[in-house]
Design a protein around this motif. Structure first.
Motif, PDB file in Angstrom:
ATOM      1  N   ARG B   9       0.836  -1.204   0.000  1.00 37.08           N
ATOM      2  CA  ARG B   9       0.000   0.000   0.000  1.00 37.08           C
ATOM      3  C   ARG B   9       0.875   1.260   0.000  1.00 37.08           C
ATOM      4  NH1 ARG B   9      -3.006  -0.320   4.859  1.00 37.08           N
ATOM      5  NH2 ARG B   9      -3.954  -2.196   4.006  1.00 37.08           N
ATOM      6  N   ARG B  12       2.577   1.743  -3.316  1.00 34.29           N
ATOM      7  CA  ARG B  12       1.559   2.209  -4.243  1.00 34.29           C
ATOM      8  C   ARG B  12       1.278   3.708  -4.072  1.00 34.29           C
ATOM      9  NH1 ARG B  12      -3.902  -1.444  -4.546  1.00 34.29           N
ATOM     10  NH2 ARG B  12      -4.944  -0.356  -6.242  1.00 34.29           N
ATOM     11  N   ALA B  13       1.288   4.152  -2.821  1.00 27.51           N
ATOM     12  CA  ALA B  13       1.059   5.576  -2.549  1.00 27.51           C
ATOM     13  C   ALA B  13       2.208   6.403  -3.119  1.00 27.51           C
ATOM     14  CB  ALA B  13       0.915   5.808  -1.045  1.00 27.51           C
ATOM     15  N   ALA B  16       1.868   6.583  -6.833  1.00 23.43           N
ATOM     16  CA  ALA B  16       0.768   7.446  -7.280  1.00 23.43           C
ATOM     17  C   ALA B  16       1.220   8.894  -7.414  1.00 23.43           C
ATOM     18  CB  ALA B  16      -0.405   7.337  -6.316  1.00 23.43           C
ATOM     19  N   ALA B  17       2.288   9.239  -6.672  1.00 21.98           N
ATOM     20  CA  ALA B  17       2.798  10.610  -6.726  1.00 21.98           C
ATOM     21  C   ALA B  17       3.676  10.843  -7.959  1.00 21.98           C
ATOM     22  CB  ALA B  17       3.594  10.906  -5.453  1.00 21.98           C
ATOM     23  N   GLN B  18       3.985   9.779  -8.677  1.00 17.27           N
ATOM     24  CA  GLN B  18       4.836   9.885  -9.859  1.00 17.27           C
ATOM     25  C   GLN B  18       4.022  10.386 -11.053  1.00 17.27           C
ATOM     26  OE1 GLN B  18       8.272   8.978  -9.893  1.00 17.27           O
ATOM     27  NE2 GLN B  18       7.754   9.238  -7.751  1.00 17.27           N
ATOM     28  N   SER B  20       2.041  10.319 -14.311  1.00 18.51           N
ATOM     29  CA  SER B  20       1.277   9.177 -14.801  1.00 18.51           C
ATOM     30  C   SER B  20       1.548   8.940 -16.280  1.00 18.51           C
ATOM     31  CB  SER B  20      -0.207   9.389 -14.553  1.00 18.51           C
ATOM     32  OG  SER B  20      -0.678  10.379 -15.436  1.00 18.51           O
ATOM     33  N   LYS B  26      -3.505  -0.070 -16.242  1.00 13.72           N
ATOM     34  CA  LYS B  26      -3.576  -0.574 -14.866  1.00 13.72           C
ATOM     35  C   LYS B  26      -2.159  -0.762 -14.348  1.00 13.72           C
ATOM     36  CE  LYS B  26      -6.335  -2.346 -11.670  1.00 13.72           C
ATOM     37  NZ  LYS B  26      -7.698  -1.906 -11.307  1.00 13.72           N
ATOM     38  N   SER B 120       7.209   4.908 -15.319  1.00 17.95           N
ATOM     39  CA  SER B 120       6.243   4.605 -14.256  1.00 17.95           C
ATOM     40  C   SER B 120       6.535   3.244 -13.634  1.00 17.95           C
ATOM     41  CB  SER B 120       4.826   4.538 -14.832  1.00 17.95           C
ATOM     42  OG  SER B 120       4.551   5.665 -15.618  1.00 17.95           O
TER      43      SER B 120
END
Lengths: 301, 301
Positions: B9, B12-13, B16-18, B20, B26, B120
């Motif tokens: 988790r 993943r957080a 997510a800040a990278q 996109s 997915k 990514s």
């Protein structure tokens, strides 16, 4: 031990004997493998470790078993997306003393399974290390937008599993018989995954860490709860605990809305309805009316 | 140590800040990552190990150094194909006692380099093990049929290298100064690789195991020999031996026909002509008129 260059030459010769893949423009022998994608298709990717002392031991697993298992873990993830396997990349580290025979055995096991599923070896990395470590990446394709996800389960969906549960855990305990064979040589459910996508199923994952933990993950991704009826397809000689919490069955767990007619057998594999998706607290799972905790395998617990 | 689920988790957080990537349909959180390829482009793939005690030690390398290096090795392969990085998958095994801080540090280093190159994190695997093992897969794209290969060198081509050679080997010996920093934080030559493809260069590879061994590999793939003039861009404080046989410089080695005008600097990196491709025995390399053996790094020697 032969040099790295000559080991790679041998692996390349073995790979050349495999069925070729026209979309792999370049396989082993350059800095990268090259794939020419097919229009109208998405590509899916997964990577999985197989670590000596954690996923296998040199005493219990022949090199071909390790090669089989290393690829099977990744192919099972492709199956769970409803995708057709295209190619794999294999990173392999082995102790010098195991030598060329061990490496050849590993690749024999891997190539046998790869051939069953039309998967080409496209490249990888080879290193010496004091323990055996394999990391296999698999790439598959699926018609655009048709990948099966963990996140699309809806309240009211039925929950299904393929095959039987608990065989791998039971086999690991006794180290003999059919269950031990299933532990050593798991069969990725590639044909089932492809058939599910055609049936109109949209939510699926593979069971690698145990039903209770994996179903919880599916429920969390979908924001739903689950009611298990209490009936599970328990493998012969396995316990209820094996089938609820035992890992490495590599069966498929999927959900389907009441509109989808799910047959009792798909691609020669039996399918069992085990419960219903609910709208309760996300991740909550009841079994025969009582809440169960997620057992299963957590690497860091 | 937190559970695997909570570690994932957190990663993943961070991911997510990278920045996109619109073609990654997915990323982390399902059985596979999903990519929607761009028409008119080939995809290239590579995978590289970084193993504790072999590619780094916990005493000398901070976790962010290891994360940087793990991604840099794969990005360098993408650079060598003249491709634009798209995404990576990271398999990471760490001892329990290193804990969450080490894992976060690793990903900080990896994400910093990933952001520089628009890469990514699309997924991976996480396991506990008694040593740190990372295996990073990178995927890049290149206009259809335009990937730079090892196999397209022709007699009469000039041979070039980017930057300076031997810095990493010299840095590894002294463990200080600019060369040590280059050893710890190699810079993949992604912008140079993209520029080379535009210039009309077709043959390129990256220098990971030392010039003498890597040039031999290029010559073998192309079925050619090489004459090195005797002039090399040796890094400050490095020896001739470091620059001929030292590994991990991650510079690009490429050839170009006399029709291609190669500038002295590409994407702010100096470029040096070091010799000429010949039609002699494939793999044979002369340096200042005398045959040299391939030194460099072989995992199994």
């Amino acid at each position: 031990m032969p040099s790295e260059t000559s080991l790679i030459r041998q692996i390349r010769a073995l790979a050349a004997a495999q069925p070729s893949n026209k979309r792999l423009i370049k396989g082993i022998g350059d800095d990268c493998a090259i794939l020419r994608p097919r229009p109208g298709h998405d590509l899916v990717f997964t990577t999985d470790f197989v670590l000596e002392g954690r996923h296998f031991t040199l005493d219990t697993h022949k090199p071909a078993d390790v090669g089989h298992k290393a690829l099977a873990r990744s192919l099972s993830d492709l199956a769970a997306m409803g995708s057709r396997p295209l190619f794999c990349l294999v990173s392999l580290a082995v102790p010098q003393h195991l030598g060329q025979r061990w490496i050849s055995g590993f690749y024999r096991g891997l190539f046998a399974l790869a051939a069953e599923h039309g998967t080409s070896l496209a490249g990888g990395d080879l290193a010496s290390f004091d323990r055996v470590i394999a990391d296999v990446v698999c790439c598959g394709e699926v018609p655009t937008g048709k990948a099966l996800l963990r996140s699309s389960a809806k309240p009211g969906d039925s929950i299904y599993v393929t095959g039987t549960l608990g065989a791998s855990a039971a086999g690991f305990r006794t180290q003999r018989g059919a269950n031990w064979k299933r532990h050593l040589r798991p069969e990725p459910r590639v044909a089932v995954g492809l058939a599910l996508a055609k049936l109109g199923v949209t939510c699926c994952m593979d069971l690698s860490d145990g039903l209770s933990l994996d179903l919880r993950r599916l429920c969390l991704e979908s924001g739903v709860s689950a009611e298990l009826s209490g009936t599970l397809p328990i493998a012969r000689a396995a316990t209820l605990d094996d089938s609820l919490h035992g890992g490495e069955d590599y069966e498929l767990l999927f959900t389907a809305s009441p509109q989808v007619r799910v047959p009792e057998e798909i691609a020669s594999v039996p399918v069992t309805r085990i419960g219903t998706i609910g709208g309760g607290k996300p991740g909550l799972i009841n079994f025969a009316g009582r809440r169960i905790r997620s057992g299963g395998f957590d690497h860091f617990k």
